[in-house]
Design a protein around this motif. Structure first.
Motif, PDB file in Angstrom:
ATOM      1  N   UNK A   1      48.804  96.795 -23.377  1.00  0.00           N
ATOM      2  CA  UNK A   1      47.645  97.597 -23.773  1.00  0.00           C
ATOM      3  C   UNK A   1      46.343  96.833 -23.561  1.00  0.00           C
ATOM      4  N   UNK A   2      46.331  95.555 -23.916  1.00  0.00           N
ATOM      5  CA  UNK A   2      45.125  94.758 -23.745  1.00  0.00           C
ATOM      6  C   UNK A   2      44.735  94.602 -22.289  1.00  0.00           C
ATOM      7  N   UNK A   3      45.716  94.415 -21.413  1.00  0.00           N
ATOM      8  CA  UNK A   3      45.440  94.159 -19.998  1.00  0.00           C
ATOM      9  C   UNK A   3      45.275  95.437 -19.173  1.00  0.00           C
ATOM     10  N   UNK A   4      45.987  96.525 -19.556  1.00  0.00           N
ATOM     11  CA  UNK A   4      46.084  97.679 -18.668  1.00  0.00           C
ATOM     12  C   UNK A   4      45.725  99.016 -19.321  1.00  0.00           C
TER      13      UNK A   4
ATOM     14  N   UNK B   1      53.543  89.845 -35.057  1.00  0.00           N
ATOM     15  CA  UNK B   1      52.215  89.527 -35.563  1.00  0.00           C
ATOM     16  C   UNK B   1      51.245  89.243 -34.430  1.00  0.00           C
ATOM     17  N   UNK B   2      50.106  89.914 -34.457  1.00  0.00           N
ATOM     18  CA  UNK B   2      49.035  89.613 -33.528  1.00  0.00           C
ATOM     19  C   UNK B   2      48.284  88.350 -33.903  1.00  0.00           C
ATOM     20  N   UNK B   3      48.613  87.784 -35.070  1.00  0.00           N
ATOM     21  CA  UNK B   3      47.978  86.550 -35.538  1.00  0.00           C
ATOM     22  C   UNK B   3      48.905  85.359 -35.317  1.00  0.00           C
TER      23      UNK B   3
ATOM     24  N   UNK C   1      48.931  83.781 -29.915  1.00  0.00           N
ATOM     25  CA  UNK C   1      49.501  83.900 -28.568  1.00  0.00           C
ATOM     26  C   UNK C   1      48.936  85.078 -27.792  1.00  0.00           C
ATOM     27  N   UNK C   2      48.650  86.175 -28.471  1.00  0.00           N
ATOM     28  CA  UNK C   2      48.119  87.372 -27.794  1.00  0.00           C
ATOM     29  C   UNK C   2      46.782  87.778 -28.403  1.00  0.00           C
ATOM     30  N   UNK C   3      46.029  86.796 -28.891  1.00  0.00           N
ATOM     31  CA  UNK C   3      44.791  87.102 -29.614  1.00  0.00           C
ATOM     32  C   UNK C   3      43.790  87.860 -28.755  1.00  0.00           C
TER      33      UNK C   3
END
Length: 356
Positions: free
Chosen positions: A154-157, A169-171, A279-281
Protein backbone atom coordinates in the motif's frame (compact mmCIF):
# COMPACT_ATOMS: atom_id res chain seq x y z
CA UNK A 1 -22.56 -18.10 -12.84
CA UNK A 2 -26.01 -19.29 -11.87
CA UNK A 3 -27.82 -18.07 -8.80
CA UNK A 4 -27.57 -20.21 -5.68
CA UNK A 5 -24.08 -21.43 -6.54
CA UNK A 6 -21.03 -20.86 -4.31
CA UNK A 7 -17.64 -22.12 -5.43
CA UNK A 8 -13.87 -21.67 -5.31
CA UNK A 9 -11.51 -21.40 -8.27
CA UNK A 10 -7.73 -21.96 -8.20
CA UNK A 11 -5.64 -19.63 -10.39
CA UNK A 12 -2.01 -18.73 -10.98
CA UNK A 13 -1.25 -15.11 -11.90
CA UNK A 14 1.95 -14.18 -13.73
CA UNK A 15 3.92 -11.50 -11.86
CA UNK A 16 7.29 -11.94 -13.59
CA UNK A 17 7.70 -8.32 -14.66
CA UNK A 18 6.78 -6.82 -11.29
CA UNK A 19 8.90 -9.28 -9.28
CA UNK A 20 11.95 -8.57 -11.50
CA UNK A 21 13.67 -11.81 -10.48
CA UNK A 22 15.00 -12.61 -13.94
CA UNK A 23 12.71 -15.63 -14.08
CA UNK A 24 9.08 -16.52 -14.65
CA UNK A 25 7.14 -15.99 -11.44
CA UNK A 26 3.52 -16.60 -10.51
CA UNK A 27 1.32 -16.05 -7.49
CA UNK A 28 -1.16 -18.79 -6.59
CA UNK A 29 -4.60 -17.62 -5.49
CA UNK A 30 -7.96 -19.12 -4.60
CA UNK A 31 -10.98 -17.07 -5.66
CA UNK A 32 -13.86 -17.79 -3.28
CA UNK A 33 -17.09 -16.74 -4.94
CA UNK A 34 -20.32 -16.09 -3.04
CA UNK A 35 -23.78 -17.27 -3.90
CA UNK A 36 -24.79 -14.74 -6.55
CA UNK A 37 -28.01 -14.06 -4.65
CA UNK A 38 -25.90 -12.85 -1.70
CA UNK A 39 -23.61 -10.49 -3.64
CA UNK A 40 -22.94 -7.18 -1.97
CA UNK A 41 -24.01 -4.22 -4.08
CA UNK A 42 -21.76 -2.48 -4.98
CA UNK A 43 -19.30 -5.36 -4.86
CA UNK A 44 -16.46 -5.77 -2.38
CA UNK A 45 -13.39 -7.84 -3.26
CA UNK A 46 -11.09 -8.78 -0.38
CA UNK A 47 -7.54 -10.08 -0.95
CA UNK A 48 -6.14 -12.00 2.04
CA UNK A 49 -2.45 -12.68 2.70
CA UNK A 50 -1.13 -15.22 5.24
CA UNK A 51 1.73 -14.98 7.71
CA UNK A 52 5.14 -16.64 7.82
CA UNK A 53 4.96 -20.43 7.74
CA UNK A 54 1.34 -20.42 6.56
CA UNK A 55 -0.31 -20.61 3.15
CA UNK A 56 -3.51 -19.26 1.65
CA UNK A 57 -5.49 -22.23 3.08
CA UNK A 58 -5.16 -20.47 6.45
CA UNK A 59 -8.17 -18.46 5.32
CA UNK A 60 -10.36 -21.40 4.31
CA UNK A 61 -9.62 -24.26 6.72
CA UNK A 62 -12.23 -25.14 9.32
CA UNK A 63 -11.75 -25.68 13.02
CA UNK A 64 -13.77 -28.63 14.45
CA UNK A 65 -16.64 -26.32 15.38
CA UNK A 66 -16.55 -24.44 12.05
CA UNK A 67 -19.51 -23.93 9.78
CA UNK A 68 -17.76 -24.36 6.41
CA UNK A 69 -14.99 -22.61 4.53
CA UNK A 70 -13.34 -20.82 7.44
CA UNK A 71 -12.95 -17.06 7.14
CA UNK A 72 -13.35 -17.19 3.37
CA UNK A 73 -16.73 -18.88 3.76
CA UNK A 74 -17.78 -16.33 6.38
CA UNK A 75 -17.16 -13.34 4.10
CA UNK A 76 -18.60 -15.06 1.02
CA UNK A 77 -21.78 -15.85 2.90
CA UNK A 78 -22.10 -12.10 3.44
CA UNK A 79 -21.62 -11.19 -0.20
CA UNK A 80 -17.90 -10.55 -0.71
CA UNK A 81 -15.59 -12.09 -3.26
CA UNK A 82 -12.73 -13.32 -1.09
CA UNK A 83 -9.34 -14.07 -2.66
CA UNK A 84 -6.75 -15.93 -0.59
CA UNK A 85 -3.20 -15.52 -1.89
CA UNK A 86 0.19 -17.17 -1.51
CA UNK A 87 3.00 -14.61 -1.61
CA UNK A 88 6.07 -15.41 -3.66
CA UNK A 89 8.12 -17.83 -1.58
CA UNK A 90 5.02 -19.40 0.02
CA UNK A 91 2.71 -22.31 -0.65
CA UNK A 92 2.09 -22.94 -4.34
CA UNK A 93 3.54 -19.67 -5.61
CA UNK A 94 6.98 -19.46 -7.21
CA UNK A 95 9.76 -20.25 -4.71
CA UNK A 96 12.98 -18.51 -5.79
CA UNK A 97 16.26 -19.89 -4.51
CA UNK A 98 18.41 -18.14 -1.93
CA UNK A 99 17.77 -14.57 -0.85
CA UNK A 100 16.22 -13.24 -4.08
CA UNK A 101 13.08 -12.03 -2.30
CA UNK A 102 12.76 -8.93 -0.15
CA UNK A 103 9.84 -6.99 1.28
CA UNK A 104 9.69 -4.75 -1.77
CA UNK A 105 9.60 -7.30 -4.58
CA UNK A 106 7.16 -9.55 -2.73
CA UNK A 107 4.87 -6.54 -2.23
CA UNK A 108 5.32 -5.47 -5.86
CA UNK A 109 4.30 -8.95 -7.02
CA UNK A 110 1.22 -8.85 -4.78
CA UNK A 111 0.28 -5.45 -6.20
CA UNK A 112 0.66 -6.72 -9.77
CA UNK A 113 -1.51 -9.73 -8.98
CA UNK A 114 -4.24 -7.59 -7.43
CA UNK A 115 -4.33 -5.21 -10.38
CA UNK A 116 -4.56 -8.08 -12.88
CA UNK A 117 -7.35 -9.75 -10.93
CA UNK A 118 -9.34 -6.53 -10.59
CA UNK A 119 -8.92 -5.78 -14.31
CA UNK A 120 -10.10 -9.26 -15.22
CA UNK A 121 -13.08 -8.94 -12.88
CA UNK A 122 -14.06 -5.71 -14.63
CA UNK A 123 -13.70 -7.38 -18.02
CA UNK A 124 -15.61 -10.50 -16.92
CA UNK A 125 -12.64 -12.74 -17.80
CA UNK A 126 -11.42 -13.89 -14.37
CA UNK A 127 -13.78 -16.82 -13.88
CA UNK A 128 -16.01 -18.50 -16.45
CA UNK A 129 -19.64 -17.54 -15.96
CA UNK A 130 -18.94 -14.53 -13.74
CA UNK A 131 -20.37 -11.31 -15.18
CA UNK A 132 -18.22 -8.16 -15.25
CA UNK A 133 -17.89 -6.48 -11.84
CA UNK A 134 -17.29 -2.76 -12.21
CA UNK A 135 -16.02 -0.27 -9.62
CA UNK A 136 -15.74 -2.79 -6.80
CA UNK A 137 -14.17 -1.79 -3.48
CA UNK A 138 -10.78 -3.49 -3.23
CA UNK A 139 -9.58 -4.44 0.26
CA UNK A 140 -6.34 -6.02 1.38
CA UNK A 141 -5.96 -7.83 4.69
CA UNK A 142 -2.81 -9.53 5.93
CA UNK A 143 -2.03 -11.54 9.03
CA UNK A 144 1.44 -11.22 10.62
CA UNK A 145 4.03 -11.27 7.80
CA UNK A 146 1.10 -10.89 5.40
CA UNK A 147 0.27 -7.65 7.22
CA UNK A 148 3.84 -6.48 6.68
CA UNK A 149 3.68 -7.16 2.94
CA UNK A 150 0.27 -5.45 2.76
CA UNK A 151 1.63 -2.29 4.39
CA UNK A 152 4.60 -2.24 1.99
CA UNK A 153 2.35 -2.78 -1.04
CA UNK A 154 0.00 0.00 0.00
CA UNK A 155 2.79 2.43 0.85
CA UNK A 156 4.69 1.80 -2.39
CA UNK A 157 1.86 1.15 -4.87
CA UNK A 158 -1.49 2.34 -3.39
CA UNK A 159 -2.95 -1.08 -4.15
CA UNK A 160 -6.15 -1.09 -2.09
CA UNK A 161 -9.05 1.15 -1.07
CA UNK A 162 -8.51 0.03 2.53
CA UNK A 163 -6.15 -2.30 4.40
CA UNK A 164 -6.53 -4.54 7.44
CA UNK A 165 -3.27 -5.06 9.32
CA UNK A 166 -3.89 -8.11 11.47
CA UNK A 167 -1.37 -9.09 14.11
CA UNK A 168 1.52 -7.02 12.76
CA UNK A 169 2.98 -3.84 14.19
CA UNK A 170 3.81 -0.83 12.07
CA UNK A 171 5.99 0.30 14.99
CA UNK A 172 7.81 -2.84 16.21
CA UNK A 173 6.68 -6.45 16.01
CA UNK A 174 7.76 -8.51 19.05
CA UNK A 175 6.82 -12.17 19.58
CA UNK A 176 6.42 -12.73 23.33
CA UNK A 177 7.04 -16.02 25.11
CA UNK A 178 4.99 -17.46 27.97
CA UNK A 179 5.43 -15.48 31.21
CA UNK A 180 8.27 -17.04 33.15
CA UNK A 181 10.06 -18.32 30.05
CA UNK A 182 13.17 -16.70 28.61
CA UNK A 183 12.34 -14.12 25.92
CA UNK A 184 12.96 -14.79 22.25
CA UNK A 185 15.86 -12.86 20.76
CA UNK A 186 15.27 -11.33 17.35
CA UNK A 187 17.96 -9.93 15.06
CA UNK A 188 17.30 -6.40 13.83
CA UNK A 189 18.51 -6.41 10.23
CA UNK A 190 18.62 -3.26 8.13
CA UNK A 191 16.58 -3.45 4.92
CA UNK A 192 19.50 -1.66 3.25
CA UNK A 193 21.66 -4.75 3.70
CA UNK A 194 21.53 -8.01 1.77
CA UNK A 195 20.71 -11.17 3.66
CA UNK A 196 23.80 -12.68 2.01
CA UNK A 197 25.84 -10.34 4.23
CA UNK A 198 23.30 -8.99 6.73
CA UNK A 199 23.90 -5.89 8.80
CA UNK A 200 22.58 -6.92 12.22
CA UNK A 201 22.01 -3.68 14.09
CA UNK A 202 21.65 -5.30 17.52
CA UNK A 203 24.44 -7.87 17.13
CA UNK A 204 26.06 -7.08 20.48
CA UNK A 205 22.82 -7.47 22.42
CA UNK A 206 21.92 -10.58 20.46
CA UNK A 207 25.18 -12.27 21.41
CA UNK A 208 24.31 -11.86 25.08
CA UNK A 209 20.62 -12.79 24.80
CA UNK A 210 19.71 -15.74 27.07
CA UNK A 211 16.65 -16.98 25.15
CA UNK A 212 15.98 -18.74 21.87
CA UNK A 213 17.19 -16.87 18.80
CA UNK A 214 15.16 -16.64 15.61
CA UNK A 215 16.70 -18.93 13.00
CA UNK A 216 18.05 -21.43 15.53
CA UNK A 217 16.08 -24.35 14.10
CA UNK A 218 17.71 -26.95 16.35
CA UNK A 219 16.80 -25.05 19.51
CA UNK A 220 13.22 -24.57 18.33
CA UNK A 221 12.89 -28.28 17.49
CA UNK A 222 14.37 -29.30 20.84
CA UNK A 223 11.92 -27.05 22.69
CA UNK A 224 8.97 -28.39 20.67
CA UNK A 225 9.98 -32.00 21.39
CA UNK A 226 10.40 -31.20 25.06
CA UNK A 227 6.81 -30.07 25.38
CA UNK A 228 6.25 -26.53 24.15
CA UNK A 229 7.46 -24.50 21.20
CA UNK A 230 8.72 -21.12 22.51
CA UNK A 231 6.08 -19.25 20.49
CA UNK A 232 3.10 -21.43 21.40
CA UNK A 233 1.85 -19.08 24.10
CA UNK A 234 1.74 -16.08 21.77
CA UNK A 235 0.45 -17.99 18.73
CA UNK A 236 -2.37 -20.01 20.31
CA UNK A 237 -4.85 -19.23 23.06
CA UNK A 238 -5.25 -21.68 25.94
CA UNK A 239 -8.87 -22.38 24.94
CA UNK A 240 -7.99 -23.86 21.54
CA UNK A 241 -8.05 -27.65 20.96
CA UNK A 242 -4.77 -29.05 22.29
CA UNK A 243 -4.30 -31.52 19.42
CA UNK A 244 -4.57 -28.79 16.77
CA UNK A 245 -2.24 -26.48 18.70
CA UNK A 246 0.33 -29.27 19.01
CA UNK A 247 0.03 -30.13 15.32
CA UNK A 248 0.51 -26.50 14.27
CA UNK A 249 3.52 -25.88 16.50
CA UNK A 250 5.19 -29.17 15.61
CA UNK A 251 4.70 -28.21 11.96
CA UNK A 252 6.29 -24.83 12.74
CA UNK A 253 9.36 -26.66 14.03
CA UNK A 254 9.54 -28.88 10.94
CA UNK A 255 8.54 -32.02 12.82
CA UNK A 256 5.34 -32.91 10.89
CA UNK A 257 5.02 -34.65 7.53
CA UNK A 258 2.71 -34.12 5.76
CA UNK A 259 2.01 -30.58 6.80
CA UNK A 260 -1.51 -29.55 7.82
CA UNK A 261 -3.44 -27.82 5.06
CA UNK A 262 -2.94 -24.31 6.47
CA UNK A 263 0.88 -24.55 6.56
CA UNK A 264 3.48 -23.58 3.93
CA UNK A 265 6.59 -25.72 3.53
CA UNK A 266 8.58 -22.56 2.79
CA UNK A 267 8.90 -19.00 4.09
CA UNK A 268 11.32 -16.62 2.38
CA UNK A 269 14.25 -15.48 4.56
CA UNK A 270 13.30 -11.83 3.97
CA UNK A 271 10.69 -12.20 6.69
CA UNK A 272 13.44 -11.51 9.20
CA UNK A 273 13.45 -7.84 8.13
CA UNK A 274 9.97 -7.31 9.51
CA UNK A 275 10.86 -7.70 13.21
CA UNK A 276 13.24 -4.72 13.34
CA UNK A 277 11.86 -1.56 14.97
CA UNK A 278 10.41 0.74 12.33
CA UNK A 279 10.90 -1.85 9.58
CA UNK A 280 8.03 -0.44 7.51
CA UNK A 281 7.80 3.02 9.08
CA UNK A 282 8.02 4.96 5.80
CA UNK A 283 5.44 2.85 4.00
CA UNK A 284 3.04 2.96 6.95
CA UNK A 285 3.42 6.72 7.33
CA UNK A 286 2.34 7.51 3.74
CA UNK A 287 -0.78 5.32 3.67
CA UNK A 288 -3.87 7.49 3.20
CA UNK A 289 -6.67 4.93 2.87
CA UNK A 290 -8.63 3.57 5.85
CA UNK A 291 -6.65 1.20 8.07
CA UNK A 292 -8.02 -1.45 10.40
CA UNK A 293 -5.50 -2.47 13.06
CA UNK A 294 -6.74 -5.72 14.58
CA UNK A 295 -5.13 -8.24 16.90
CA UNK A 296 -5.76 -10.79 19.60
CA UNK A 297 -5.49 -9.91 23.25
CA UNK A 298 -2.28 -11.99 23.23
CA UNK A 299 -0.35 -10.95 20.15
CA UNK A 300 2.90 -9.51 18.78
CA UNK A 301 2.11 -5.82 19.26
CA UNK A 302 3.66 -4.49 22.49
CA UNK A 303 1.66 -1.24 22.60
CA UNK A 304 -1.71 -1.65 20.85
CA UNK A 305 -2.97 1.82 21.76
CA UNK A 306 0.16 3.41 20.31
CA UNK A 307 -0.14 1.57 17.01
CA UNK A 308 -2.27 4.17 15.14
CA UNK A 309 0.66 6.61 15.31
CA UNK A 310 2.42 4.54 12.62
CA UNK A 311 -0.23 5.53 10.06
CA UNK A 312 0.39 9.27 10.07
CA UNK A 313 -1.44 10.06 6.82
CA UNK A 314 -4.41 7.69 7.05
CA UNK A 315 -7.82 9.31 6.79
CA UNK A 316 -9.50 6.66 8.97
CA UNK A 317 -7.89 4.37 11.58
CA UNK A 318 -9.79 1.77 13.58
CA UNK A 319 -8.38 -0.46 16.32
CA UNK A 320 -9.78 -3.77 17.53
CA UNK A 321 -8.36 -6.06 20.22
CA UNK A 322 -10.21 -9.37 20.19
CA UNK A 323 -10.60 -11.16 23.53
CA UNK A 324 -9.75 -14.84 24.02
CA UNK A 325 -7.49 -14.77 20.95
CA UNK A 326 -3.77 -15.15 20.35
CA UNK A 327 -1.65 -14.29 17.32
CA UNK A 328 -2.97 -17.01 14.98
CA UNK A 329 -6.42 -15.51 14.90
CA UNK A 330 -8.27 -18.09 12.82
CA UNK A 331 -7.70 -20.84 15.39
CA UNK A 332 -9.24 -18.88 18.27
CA UNK A 333 -12.64 -19.64 19.83
CA UNK A 334 -13.57 -15.99 19.20
CA UNK A 335 -12.51 -15.98 15.52
CA UNK A 336 -16.05 -15.32 14.25
CA UNK A 337 -16.15 -12.13 16.30
CA UNK A 338 -12.85 -11.14 14.67
CA UNK A 339 -14.19 -11.87 11.18
CA UNK A 340 -17.37 -9.91 11.91
CA UNK A 341 -15.28 -6.90 12.89
CA UNK A 342 -13.28 -7.16 9.63
CA UNK A 343 -16.47 -7.46 7.62
CA UNK A 344 -18.14 -4.49 9.29
CA UNK A 345 -15.02 -2.42 8.71
CA UNK A 346 -14.87 -3.44 5.04
CA UNK A 347 -18.52 -2.60 4.47
CA UNK A 348 -17.83 0.77 6.07
CA UNK A 349 -14.90 1.41 3.73
CA UNK A 350 -17.16 0.63 0.77
CA UNK A 351 -19.90 2.92 2.07
CA UNK A 352 -17.51 5.81 2.69
CA UNK A 353 -15.99 5.31 -0.75
CA UNK A 354 -19.43 5.64 -2.37
CA UNK A 355 -20.11 8.84 -0.45
CA UNK A 356 -16.67 10.22 -1.29
Amino acid sequence: MSKGMKRSVELKIDVSEAAALGMTAHVAITVHLPDMTALANPMTVCFAFPGGGYCRRYYSFDMPDGSGGGEAGFHCDRGWIFIACDHLGFGESTIPEGNALNLDNVAAANDAMVRQVMARLEAGTLVDGLDPIVDATCLGIGQSMGGCFTVVAQGNHQTFHGIGVLGYSGVHTVVPTRPGQLPAAWPWISRRSSLDVPHVLNAAALAQAPGVTLGDAEALQAAARAGEHPFQWSFHHDDEPADIVTLDMMASAGLVDPLPEWRSATTPPCGVYMVAPGAVALEAAVIRVPVLIAMGERDVIPDPLGEPRAYKSAEDIQLFICPQMAHMHNFAPTRVRFWERIHNWGDGVAAQRRLG
